[in-house]
Enzyme design. Sequence first.
Site, PDB file in Angstrom:
ATOM      1  N   HIS A  15       0.821  -1.207   0.000  1.00 17.11           N
ATOM      2  CA  HIS A  15       0.000   0.000   0.000  1.00 17.11           C
ATOM      3  C   HIS A  15       0.852   1.252   0.000  1.00 17.11           C
ATOM      4  O   HIS A  15       2.070   1.207   0.237  1.00 17.11           O
ATOM      5  CB  HIS A  15      -0.964   0.007   1.195  1.00 17.11           C
ATOM      6  CG  HIS A  15      -0.306   0.093   2.535  1.00 17.11           C
ATOM      7  ND1 HIS A  15       0.066   1.277   3.120  1.00 17.11           N
ATOM      8  CD2 HIS A  15       0.013  -0.878   3.432  1.00 17.11           C
ATOM      9  CE1 HIS A  15       0.596   1.055   4.315  1.00 17.11           C
ATOM     10  NE2 HIS A  15       0.580  -0.255   4.520  1.00 17.11           N
ATOM     11  N   CYS A  29       3.375  -5.330   6.258  1.00 17.15           N
ATOM     12  CA  CYS A  29       3.017  -4.876   4.918  1.00 17.15           C
ATOM     13  C   CYS A  29       4.213  -4.199   4.239  1.00 17.15           C
ATOM     14  O   CYS A  29       5.157  -3.761   4.891  1.00 17.15           O
ATOM     15  CB  CYS A  29       1.865  -3.886   4.980  1.00 17.15           C
ATOM     16  SG  CYS A  29       0.268  -4.676   5.295  1.00 17.15           S
TER      17      CYS A  29
END
Length: 255
Positions: A214, A230
Amino acid sequence: MNPHPRTRRPGAAVRGAAAPALAALLLALAGCSSGGTSDEGGAEPAAEEDAPAAQDGRPALIATAAGAEIEVRDAPDGAVTETLASPNDFGADRTFLVEEERGDWLEVLLPVRPNGSTGWVRTSDVELSSTTLSLHVDLGDFAFRVLDGGEEVRSGDIAVGTEDTPTPPGRYYFTELLRPPEPDGDYGAYAFGLSGFSPTLEEFAGGPGQLAVHGTDDESKLGGEVSHGCVRVANDDITWMAENLPLGTPVEVTE
Protein backbone atom coordinates in the site's frame (compact mmCIF):
# COMPACT_ATOMS: atom_id res chain seq x y z
CA MET A 1 -9.56 -24.88 -22.21
CA ASN A 2 -8.60 -21.99 -24.40
CA PRO A 3 -4.82 -22.38 -24.81
CA HIS A 4 -4.50 -18.63 -25.36
CA PRO A 5 -6.46 -16.95 -22.56
CA ARG A 6 -7.29 -13.30 -22.86
CA THR A 7 -4.78 -10.88 -21.42
CA ARG A 8 -6.31 -8.94 -18.57
CA ARG A 9 -6.43 -5.26 -19.31
CA PRO A 10 -4.27 -2.97 -17.12
CA GLY A 11 -5.75 -1.93 -13.82
CA ALA A 12 -7.83 -3.89 -11.36
CA ALA A 13 -11.36 -3.30 -10.13
CA VAL A 14 -11.12 -0.89 -7.21
CA ARG A 15 -13.16 -1.53 -4.10
CA GLY A 16 -13.37 1.49 -1.92
CA ALA A 17 -14.71 5.00 -1.59
CA ALA A 18 -16.00 6.06 1.80
CA ALA A 19 -18.03 3.02 2.83
CA PRO A 20 -18.08 2.74 6.65
CA ALA A 21 -16.73 -0.82 6.54
CA LEU A 22 -13.69 0.11 4.47
CA ALA A 23 -11.59 1.42 7.36
CA ALA A 24 -12.16 -1.78 9.31
CA LEU A 25 -11.25 -3.87 6.28
CA LEU A 26 -8.06 -1.90 5.78
CA LEU A 27 -7.16 -2.22 9.43
CA ALA A 28 -7.54 -5.98 9.11
CA LEU A 29 -4.56 -5.99 6.75
CA ALA A 30 -1.46 -6.52 8.87
CA GLY A 31 0.85 -3.54 8.99
CA CYS A 32 -1.54 -1.13 7.29
CA SER A 33 -1.40 1.42 10.07
CA SER A 34 1.35 3.91 10.79
CA GLY A 35 2.15 2.30 14.13
CA GLY A 36 5.56 0.91 13.21
CA THR A 37 8.01 0.43 16.04
CA SER A 38 11.23 1.30 14.24
CA ASP A 39 12.26 3.98 11.78
CA GLU A 40 15.39 2.07 10.68
CA GLY A 41 16.29 1.12 7.95
CA GLY A 42 0.45 -31.90 -0.29
CA ALA A 43 0.63 -30.95 -4.05
CA GLU A 44 0.76 -33.46 -6.86
CA PRO A 45 4.10 -33.99 -8.64
CA ALA A 46 4.57 -31.66 -11.58
CA ALA A 47 3.26 -32.81 -14.92
CA GLU A 48 5.34 -32.35 -18.04
CA GLU A 49 3.57 -29.13 -18.94
CA ASP A 50 4.94 -25.62 -18.74
CA ALA A 51 3.96 -23.99 -15.46
CA PRO A 52 1.88 -20.95 -16.49
CA ALA A 53 3.09 -18.64 -13.72
CA ALA A 54 5.16 -15.59 -14.67
CA GLN A 55 8.66 -16.84 -14.10
CA ASP A 56 11.62 -16.20 -16.40
CA GLY A 57 9.50 -13.77 -18.39
CA ARG A 58 6.66 -16.19 -19.14
CA PRO A 59 3.08 -14.89 -18.78
CA ALA A 60 1.23 -15.70 -15.56
CA LEU A 61 -2.13 -17.42 -15.78
CA ILE A 62 -4.85 -15.97 -13.55
CA ALA A 63 -8.03 -17.84 -12.59
CA THR A 64 -11.12 -15.95 -11.39
CA ALA A 65 -14.05 -17.82 -9.86
CA ALA A 66 -17.01 -17.91 -12.24
CA GLY A 67 -19.66 -18.62 -9.59
CA ALA A 68 -20.62 -17.57 -6.07
CA GLU A 69 -18.21 -20.11 -4.53
CA ILE A 70 -15.49 -22.44 -5.65
CA GLU A 71 -14.31 -25.80 -4.32
CA VAL A 72 -10.60 -26.35 -3.79
CA ARG A 73 -9.31 -29.94 -3.72
CA ASP A 74 -6.12 -31.60 -2.55
CA ALA A 75 -5.57 -33.22 -5.97
CA PRO A 76 -7.37 -33.48 -9.30
CA ASP A 77 -10.65 -35.27 -8.45
CA GLY A 78 -9.44 -35.34 -4.83
CA ALA A 79 -11.05 -34.38 -1.53
CA VAL A 80 -12.43 -30.87 -1.04
CA THR A 81 -10.21 -28.93 1.38
CA GLU A 82 -11.67 -25.43 1.01
CA THR A 83 -14.86 -23.87 -0.29
CA LEU A 84 -14.18 -20.20 -0.94
CA ALA A 85 -16.83 -17.57 -1.56
CA SER A 86 -16.74 -15.08 -4.42
CA PRO A 87 -16.64 -12.13 -3.99
CA ASN A 88 -14.22 -12.39 -1.06
CA ASP A 89 -14.54 -10.53 2.26
CA PHE A 90 -13.27 -7.33 0.61
CA GLY A 91 -15.84 -7.50 -2.19
CA ALA A 92 -13.34 -8.53 -4.88
CA ASP A 93 -13.86 -11.40 -7.28
CA ARG A 94 -12.12 -14.51 -5.92
CA THR A 95 -8.87 -14.70 -7.84
CA PHE A 96 -6.02 -17.24 -7.92
CA LEU A 97 -2.56 -17.42 -9.43
CA VAL A 98 -2.22 -20.62 -11.45
CA GLU A 99 0.90 -22.70 -10.80
CA GLU A 100 0.16 -25.70 -13.04
CA GLU A 101 -2.33 -26.91 -15.65
CA ARG A 102 -3.25 -30.59 -15.78
CA GLY A 103 -6.07 -31.62 -18.07
CA ASP A 104 -9.32 -30.21 -16.71
CA TRP A 105 -7.65 -29.06 -13.49
CA LEU A 106 -5.56 -26.13 -12.33
CA GLU A 107 -3.20 -26.06 -9.37
CA VAL A 108 -3.52 -22.60 -7.83
CA LEU A 109 -1.81 -20.60 -5.13
CA LEU A 110 -4.27 -20.10 -2.28
CA PRO A 111 -4.91 -17.01 -0.11
CA VAL A 112 -4.78 -19.07 3.11
CA ARG A 113 -2.33 -20.05 5.83
CA PRO A 114 0.32 -21.39 5.66
CA ASN A 115 1.86 -19.11 3.06
CA GLY A 116 2.55 -20.92 -0.18
CA SER A 117 -0.41 -23.31 0.15
CA THR A 118 -1.79 -24.64 -3.12
CA GLY A 119 -4.88 -26.57 -4.18
CA TRP A 120 -6.69 -27.74 -7.30
CA VAL A 121 -9.75 -26.20 -8.95
CA ARG A 122 -11.72 -27.24 -12.02
CA THR A 123 -10.98 -25.23 -15.14
CA SER A 124 -14.72 -25.09 -15.81
CA ASP A 125 -15.26 -23.24 -12.50
CA VAL A 126 -13.06 -20.26 -13.42
CA GLU A 127 -12.47 -17.65 -16.06
CA LEU A 128 -8.88 -17.45 -17.27
CA SER A 129 -6.76 -14.43 -18.12
CA SER A 130 -3.04 -13.74 -18.22
CA THR A 131 -0.49 -11.04 -17.52
CA THR A 132 3.17 -10.54 -18.36
CA LEU A 133 3.57 -8.18 -15.39
CA SER A 134 5.05 -9.13 -12.02
CA LEU A 135 6.11 -7.31 -8.86
CA HIS A 136 9.47 -8.11 -7.26
CA VAL A 137 10.16 -6.94 -3.69
CA ASP A 138 13.73 -7.00 -2.33
CA LEU A 139 13.59 -6.78 1.46
CA GLY A 140 17.34 -6.36 1.88
CA ASP A 141 17.62 -3.48 -0.58
CA PHE A 142 14.29 -1.89 0.45
CA ALA A 143 13.32 -1.73 -3.20
CA PHE A 144 10.73 -2.99 -5.65
CA ARG A 145 10.78 -3.63 -9.38
CA VAL A 146 7.89 -4.24 -11.75
CA LEU A 147 8.83 -6.42 -14.71
CA ASP A 148 6.95 -6.79 -17.97
CA GLY A 149 8.30 -10.13 -19.08
CA GLY A 150 11.99 -9.63 -18.37
CA GLU A 151 11.97 -5.86 -18.82
CA GLU A 152 11.87 -3.48 -15.87
CA VAL A 153 9.10 -0.92 -16.27
CA ARG A 154 8.96 0.62 -12.78
CA SER A 155 11.07 0.66 -9.62
CA GLY A 156 11.17 2.46 -6.30
CA ASP A 157 11.84 2.43 -2.58
CA ILE A 158 9.83 0.50 0.01
CA ALA A 159 9.37 0.16 3.75
CA VAL A 160 8.91 -3.28 5.28
CA GLY A 161 8.10 -5.03 8.54
CA THR A 162 10.07 -4.69 11.74
CA GLU A 163 12.15 -7.45 13.33
CA ASP A 164 9.20 -8.42 15.55
CA THR A 165 6.64 -8.29 12.71
CA PRO A 166 8.68 -9.10 9.60
CA THR A 167 7.58 -9.16 6.00
CA PRO A 168 7.93 -12.83 5.04
CA PRO A 169 9.70 -13.74 1.80
CA GLY A 170 7.70 -15.91 -0.56
CA ARG A 171 5.57 -16.08 -3.69
CA TYR A 172 2.22 -14.29 -3.50
CA TYR A 173 -0.31 -12.52 -5.70
CA PHE A 174 -2.72 -9.60 -5.47
CA THR A 175 -6.14 -10.61 -4.12
CA GLU A 176 -7.99 -7.27 -3.96
CA LEU A 177 -7.48 -3.56 -4.55
CA LEU A 178 -8.90 -1.02 -2.11
CA ARG A 179 -9.07 2.75 -2.28
CA PRO A 180 -8.86 4.32 1.19
CA PRO A 181 -11.26 7.20 1.86
CA GLU A 182 -8.30 9.46 2.69
CA PRO A 183 -5.51 9.19 0.08
CA ASP A 184 -3.25 11.25 2.34
CA GLY A 185 -3.88 8.92 5.29
CA ASP A 186 -1.94 6.02 6.75
CA TYR A 187 -2.71 3.66 3.87
CA GLY A 188 -1.90 6.02 1.04
CA ALA A 189 -3.79 6.27 -2.21
CA TYR A 190 -4.42 2.50 -2.70
CA ALA A 191 -3.88 -0.82 -0.94
CA PHE A 192 -3.45 -4.18 -2.65
CA GLY A 193 -4.21 -7.20 -0.49
CA LEU A 194 -1.74 -10.08 -0.81
CA SER A 195 -2.38 -13.81 -0.66
CA GLY A 196 0.08 -14.14 2.25
CA PHE A 197 -0.10 -13.58 5.99
CA SER A 198 2.12 -12.33 8.80
CA PRO A 199 4.32 -15.05 10.33
CA THR A 200 3.99 -13.49 13.80
CA LEU A 201 0.49 -11.95 13.90
CA GLU A 202 -2.27 -14.53 13.85
CA GLU A 203 -4.72 -11.64 14.20
CA PHE A 204 -4.49 -7.92 13.54
CA ALA A 205 -7.27 -5.38 14.23
CA GLY A 206 -9.85 -8.15 14.11
CA GLY A 207 -8.55 -9.62 10.87
CA PRO A 208 -6.34 -12.65 10.09
CA GLY A 209 -3.06 -10.74 9.71
CA GLN A 210 -3.19 -10.54 5.92
CA LEU A 211 -0.30 -8.80 4.20
CA ALA A 212 -0.65 -5.91 1.76
CA VAL A 213 1.22 -3.56 -0.54
CA HIS A 214 0.00 0.00 0.00
CA GLY A 215 0.88 3.66 -0.23
CA THR A 216 1.96 5.83 2.64
CA ASP A 217 1.41 9.34 3.95
CA ASP A 218 5.02 9.49 5.20
CA GLU A 219 7.46 8.71 2.41
CA SER A 220 10.38 9.71 4.66
CA LYS A 221 10.13 6.23 6.24
CA LEU A 222 10.66 4.42 2.97
CA GLY A 223 13.92 2.51 3.15
CA GLY A 224 13.30 1.31 6.70
CA GLU A 225 11.66 -1.34 8.86
CA VAL A 226 8.48 0.32 10.10
CA SER A 227 5.39 -1.81 9.45
CA HIS A 228 3.57 -4.79 10.92
CA GLY A 229 4.54 -6.79 7.83
CA CYS A 230 3.02 -4.88 4.92
CA VAL A 231 5.11 -3.39 2.12
CA ARG A 232 4.79 0.39 1.81
CA VAL A 233 5.56 2.30 -1.37
CA ALA A 234 5.26 5.92 -2.45
CA ASN A 235 1.77 7.11 -3.37
CA ASP A 236 2.89 7.75 -6.95
CA ASP A 237 4.08 4.15 -7.18
CA ILE A 238 0.96 2.55 -5.69
CA THR A 239 -1.20 4.70 -7.98
CA TRP A 240 0.76 3.47 -10.99
CA MET A 241 0.37 -0.13 -9.77
CA ALA A 242 -3.39 0.35 -9.28
CA GLU A 243 -3.67 1.59 -12.85
CA ASN A 244 -1.52 -1.14 -14.40
CA LEU A 245 -1.40 -4.34 -12.33
CA PRO A 246 -4.43 -6.68 -12.33
CA LEU A 247 -5.61 -8.85 -9.50
CA GLY A 248 -3.67 -12.10 -9.71
CA THR A 249 -0.38 -10.34 -10.53
CA PRO A 250 2.50 -12.45 -9.15
CA VAL A 251 4.45 -10.89 -6.27
CA GLU A 252 7.90 -12.29 -5.46
CA VAL A 253 9.31 -11.22 -2.07
CA THR A 254 13.00 -12.01 -1.52
CA GLU A 255 15.49 -11.28 1.26
